[in-house]
Write a protein that holds these residues in place. Structure first.
Motif, mmCIF file in Angstrom:
data_model
loop_
_atom_site.group_PDB
_atom_site.id
_atom_site.type_symbol
_atom_site.label_atom_id
_atom_site.label_comp_id
_atom_site.label_asym_id
_atom_site.label_seq_id
_atom_site.Cartn_x
_atom_site.Cartn_y
_atom_site.Cartn_z
ATOM 1 N N GLN A 61 0.885 -1.058 0.143
ATOM 2 C CA GLN A 61 0.110 0.296 -0.073
ATOM 3 C C GLN A 61 0.927 0.831 0.096
ATOM 4 O OE1 GLN A 61 -2.099 -1.549 3.576
ATOM 5 N NE2 GLN A 61 -3.108 -0.463 2.630
ATOM 6 N N ASN A 62 2.297 1.232 0.771
ATOM 7 C CA ASN A 62 3.069 2.382 0.580
ATOM 8 C C ASN A 62 3.830 2.205 0.105
ATOM 9 O OD1 ASN A 62 4.003 4.662 1.883
ATOM 10 N ND2 ASN A 62 3.344 5.010 3.325
ATOM 11 N N PRO A 63 4.256 2.938 -0.823
ATOM 12 C CA PRO A 63 5.626 2.383 -0.995
ATOM 13 C C PRO A 63 6.634 2.973 -0.838
ATOM 14 C CG PRO A 63 4.308 4.190 -2.485
ATOM 15 C CD PRO A 63 3.349 3.662 -1.368
ATOM 16 N N ALA A 64 7.024 3.637 0.215
ATOM 17 C CA ALA A 64 7.862 3.987 1.596
ATOM 18 C C ALA A 64 8.337 2.962 2.177
ATOM 19 C CB ALA A 64 7.493 6.108 2.289
ATOM 20 N N ALA A 65 7.090 2.248 2.342
ATOM 21 C CA ALA A 65 8.019 1.575 2.874
ATOM 22 C C ALA A 65 9.162 0.555 2.814
ATOM 23 C CB ALA A 65 6.846 1.015 3.467
ATOM 24 N N PHE A 66 9.161 0.349 1.226
ATOM 25 C CA PHE A 66 10.497 0.002 0.281
ATOM 26 C C PHE A 66 11.949 0.494 0.880
ATOM 27 C CE2 PHE A 66 6.981 -1.531 -2.562
ATOM 28 C CZ PHE A 66 7.925 -2.529 -2.420
ATOM 29 N N GLY A 67 11.368 1.589 1.673
ATOM 30 C CA GLY A 67 12.932 2.208 2.174
ATOM 31 C C GLY A 67 13.665 1.723 2.733
ATOM 32 N N LYS A 68 12.772 0.852 3.351
ATOM 33 C CA LYS A 68 12.770 0.381 4.985
ATOM 34 C C LYS A 68 13.071 -1.217 4.739
ATOM 35 C CE LYS A 68 11.193 2.375 9.148
ATOM 36 N NZ LYS A 68 10.077 1.848 9.916
ATOM 37 N N LEU A 69 13.507 -1.791 3.898
ATOM 38 C CA LEU A 69 13.105 -3.244 3.008
ATOM 39 C C LEU A 69 14.426 -3.603 3.834
ATOM 40 C CD1 LEU A 69 11.449 -5.434 2.440
ATOM 41 C CD2 LEU A 69 12.083 -5.034 0.056
ATOM 42 N N ARG A 70 15.045 -4.238 3.968
ATOM 43 C CA ARG A 70 16.621 -4.512 4.278
ATOM 44 C C ARG A 70 17.103 -6.598 3.352
ATOM 45 N NH1 ARG A 70 16.704 -0.498 3.540
ATOM 46 N NH2 ARG A 70 17.673 1.137 5.306
ATOM 47 N N VAL A 201 -10.101 -2.686 -20.565
ATOM 48 C CA VAL A 201 -10.341 -1.382 -20.258
ATOM 49 C C VAL A 201 -8.309 -1.515 -19.901
ATOM 50 C CG1 VAL A 201 -10.086 -0.003 -17.407
ATOM 51 C CG2 VAL A 201 -11.450 -1.622 -18.199
ATOM 52 N N SER A 202 -8.039 -0.093 -19.785
ATOM 53 C CA SER A 202 -6.507 0.017 -19.725
ATOM 54 C C SER A 202 -5.926 1.305 -18.974
ATOM 55 C CB SER A 202 -5.084 -0.655 -21.036
ATOM 56 O OG SER A 202 -5.785 0.738 -22.502
ATOM 57 N N GLY A 203 -4.642 1.648 -18.358
ATOM 58 C CA GLY A 203 -3.832 2.975 -18.365
ATOM 59 C C GLY A 203 -3.239 2.823 -16.992
ATOM 60 N N TYR A 204 -2.822 3.853 -16.437
ATOM 61 C CA TYR A 204 -1.964 3.731 -15.218
ATOM 62 C C TYR A 204 -2.408 5.698 -14.723
ATOM 63 C CZ TYR A 204 0.302 7.608 -17.832
ATOM 64 O OH TYR A 204 0.064 9.367 -18.241
ATOM 65 N N ASP A 205 -1.682 4.844 -12.950
ATOM 66 C CA ASP A 205 -1.467 6.008 -12.384
ATOM 67 C C ASP A 205 -0.937 5.299 -11.606
ATOM 68 O OD1 ASP A 205 -2.567 3.681 -9.526
ATOM 69 O OD2 ASP A 205 -4.107 3.234 -11.125
ATOM 70 N N PHE A 206 -0.773 6.442 -10.669
ATOM 71 C CA PHE A 206 0.346 6.604 -9.191
ATOM 72 C C PHE A 206 0.718 6.630 -8.122
ATOM 73 C CE2 PHE A 206 1.627 8.923 -13.725
ATOM 74 C CZ PHE A 206 3.169 7.851 -13.837
ATOM 75 N N ILE A 207 1.356 6.120 -7.387
ATOM 76 C CA ILE A 207 1.230 6.336 -5.632
ATOM 77 C C ILE A 207 2.242 6.435 -5.508
ATOM 78 C CG2 ILE A 207 0.802 5.021 -3.060
ATOM 79 C CD1 ILE A 207 -0.842 2.860 -4.735
ATOM 80 N N TYR A 208 2.423 7.940 -4.433
ATOM 81 C CA TYR A 208 3.452 8.610 -3.602
ATOM 82 C C TYR A 208 3.416 8.337 -1.699
ATOM 83 C CZ TYR A 208 4.083 10.702 -8.428
ATOM 84 O OH TYR A 208 3.916 10.806 -9.834
ATOM 85 N N THR A 221 8.493 3.861 18.903
ATOM 86 C CA THR A 221 8.752 4.326 18.440
ATOM 87 C C THR A 221 7.270 4.576 17.528
ATOM 88 O OG1 THR A 221 10.053 3.346 17.275
ATOM 89 C CG2 THR A 221 9.137 4.239 15.848
ATOM 90 N N LEU A 222 7.167 6.160 16.958
ATOM 91 C CA LEU A 222 6.068 6.880 16.861
ATOM 92 C C LEU A 222 6.275 6.878 14.958
ATOM 93 C CD1 LEU A 222 3.503 8.958 16.668
ATOM 94 C CD2 LEU A 222 5.292 10.330 16.050
ATOM 95 N N PHE A 223 4.787 5.804 14.296
ATOM 96 C CA PHE A 223 5.239 5.562 13.300
ATOM 97 C C PHE A 223 3.627 6.572 12.311
ATOM 98 C CE2 PHE A 223 6.021 1.862 14.695
ATOM 99 C CZ PHE A 223 6.459 1.049 14.397
ATOM 100 N N THR A 224 4.009 7.231 11.222
ATOM 101 C CA THR A 224 3.199 8.882 10.826
ATOM 102 C C THR A 224 3.456 8.189 9.030
ATOM 103 O OG1 THR A 224 4.853 10.128 10.082
ATOM 104 C CG2 THR A 224 3.620 10.100 12.411
ATOM 105 N N SER A 225 2.613 8.658 8.452
ATOM 106 C CA SER A 225 2.575 7.971 6.881
ATOM 107 C C SER A 225 1.532 8.913 6.191
ATOM 108 C CB SER A 225 2.486 6.397 6.796
ATOM 109 O OG SER A 225 1.040 6.614 6.900
ATOM 110 N N VAL A 226 1.738 8.593 5.171
ATOM 111 C CA VAL A 226 1.148 9.899 4.159
ATOM 112 C C VAL A 226 1.181 9.027 2.820
ATOM 113 C CG1 VAL A 226 0.512 11.638 2.391
ATOM 114 C CG2 VAL A 226 1.603 12.661 5.087
ATOM 115 N N ILE A 227 -0.073 8.965 2.164
ATOM 116 C CA ILE A 227 -0.353 7.956 0.974
ATOM 117 C C ILE A 227 -0.880 8.594 -0.085
ATOM 118 C CG2 ILE A 227 -0.596 5.867 -0.425
ATOM 119 C CD1 ILE A 227 -0.150 4.782 2.658
ATOM 120 N N ILE A 228 -0.581 9.470 -1.927
ATOM 121 C CA ILE A 228 -1.698 9.617 -2.305
ATOM 122 C C ILE A 228 -1.247 9.379 -3.156
ATOM 123 C CG2 ILE A 228 -2.215 12.044 -4.264
ATOM 124 C CD1 ILE A 228 -0.318 13.532 -1.781
#
Length: 421
Positions: A61-70, A201-208, A221-228
């Motif tokens: 759901q949140n692509p920022a989580a891949f920044g934590k993947l080790r 149906v075809s097309g694309y979208d982005f998640i930030y 730990t405090l967890f905060t997130s924003v997903i668009i």
């Protein structure tokens, strides 16, 4: 052996995404079908929360989580859903088994990881029957059937910008086919009429996404997130056939292709509005977590010109969720069940659909187990979801359902050849 197992799963997933009707919900008749769960089993069992992130699990759901993947991680899941469909006068039991998702992620540097996979975005699968008696006391019966759905192939990347701040992005490539048919028969009339429609149906979208997870002290730990999730600009290539058929043999008679180009409906646009999700959580590493999320979408602007339905309108949609997990003793050798992750959550979805002037909402509770497999950080996830959608008011249908999820999260320890020094 494990590599062959993974290849078999990928082949099954590719076939399943093309072949399955992922729902039996009558509400998949509307819009682009029933929207499927976007998260992994781990996230789904916490009410669908995406705010929690760690270094060993894929977060879809949140692509920022891949920044934590080790570590390299593989994940996939199947689900089985039992539904009770209840109207004011009738009741029916139905069920469905589906592929939920298949994905993997891996680090490409000490600060960045990427991931890719396949998952369903929406599913269509309904069979509705309605009868009425006209002014001449003759029964007119309409049968509506539909199948298909929209799938997504995605590529994600996450980056550690600072020690506690991660950013990420996902590109979704959407593809699929939506099929619908209406058959009308009139009592004591030899021929019926049909209306077949197909939309490719075809097309694309982005998640930030962005996460900020500062340590408040040595344990917590405090967890905060924003997903668009940006507006999905989809193109629907449409076909329509109308004609008649024999009520006795079922043979089609005088069926013709409708000239949709002349009506401006050959190719139509489906613009699915932007969804924004805010998350907040708090927890102790490898011990417990509690969080909440709120998401909103300006769905009132959505239209489907090719499948315009008179008794349907859209309003802005929203989603609220709360959930968490608890691990009795992460490092216990004496008791396996002390190392199990126990998850639970609750959610309320305002779908944005208003049918016969009634809002369609979905409420559910979730719970499940994350069971260690004894190899590095791999685990098997078993989850349950109990929910209710819709209402029996205004000639509508209430769905009560039990969804069972079985998922896996494997890491590269499964795929290393053991060596003896």
């Amino acid at each position: 052996m494990i590599n062959k197992f993974l290849i078999a799963i990928i082949c099954f997933a590719t076939y399943g995404l093309h072949a399955q009707n992922g729902t039996v919900s009558p509400y998949s008749y509307f819009g682009i079908g029933e929207l499927r769960s976007a998260g992994t089993v781990e996230n789904q069992m916490m009410g669908g929360l995406s705010v929690y992130t760690d270094s060993i699990h894929v977060n879809l759901q949140n692509p920022a989580a891949f920044g934590k993947l080790r570590i390299t991680a593989y994940t996939g899941a199947l689900s089985h859903k039992e539904l009770r469909l209840k109207s004011f006068t009738d009741e029916q039991q139905v069920s469905k088994t589906n592929l939920e998702y298949l994905a993997m992620g891996f680090p490409v540097s000490s600060r960045m990881s990427v991931g890719f996979g396949l998952k369903p975005f929406s599913s269509v699968g309904y069979d509705l029957l309605s009868s009425r008696t006209n002014a001449s006391d003759i029964t007119v019966t309409n049968q509506y059937t539909g199948e298909g759905g929209i799938n997504q192939a995605f590529l994600s990347a996450g980056f550690r910008l600072a020690s506690d701040l991660h950013l990420g992005a996902t590109v979704n490539v959407n593809f699929g086919k939506l099929l619908s048919q209406r058959i009308q028969t009139v009592e004591n009339v030899q021929f019926g009429t049909l209306d077949d429609r197909e939309s490719r149906v075809s097309g694309y979208d982005f998640i930030y996404g962005a996460t900020y997870t500062p340590h408040l002290d040595s344990k917590h730990t405090l967890f905060t997130s924003v997903i668009i999730h940006t507006q999905a600009n989809l193109v629907s290539e449409n076909k329509q056939r109308i004609g008649s058929f024999s009520n006795t043999t079922g043979q089609e008679i005088e069926v013709v292709d409708v000239d949709l180009e002349a009506r401006g409906l050959k190719n139509t646009e489906l613009k699915i509005p932007t969804t924004t999700t805010l998350g907040l959580g708090y927890g102790e590493d490898k011990k417990w977590f509690l969080g909440a999320e709120y998401g909103f979408q300006a769905l009132s602007s959505f239209t489907n010109e090719f499948a315009n339905i008179d008794n349907l309108e859209y309003q802005d949609a929203s989603r609220m969720a709360m959930g968490g997990f608890f691990i009795p003793d992460y490092s216990s050798f004496a008791s396996y069940f002390k190392r199990v992750t126990y998850r639970a959550g609750i959610f309320m979805n305002k779908t944005g659909m208003v049918i016969n002037n009634k809002e369609i909402n979905n409420f559910g509770i979730t719970f499940g187990l994350g069971m260690p497999l004894g190899i590095d950080f791999s685990n098997l996830n078993l989850g349950f979801e109990l929910g209710r959608q819709g209402t029996t008011d205004a000639d509508l249908i209430e769905e009560s359902y039990l969804k069972i999820n079985v998922g896996f999260s494997l890491n590269d320890g499964w795929f290393r050849k053991r060596q003896i020094d």
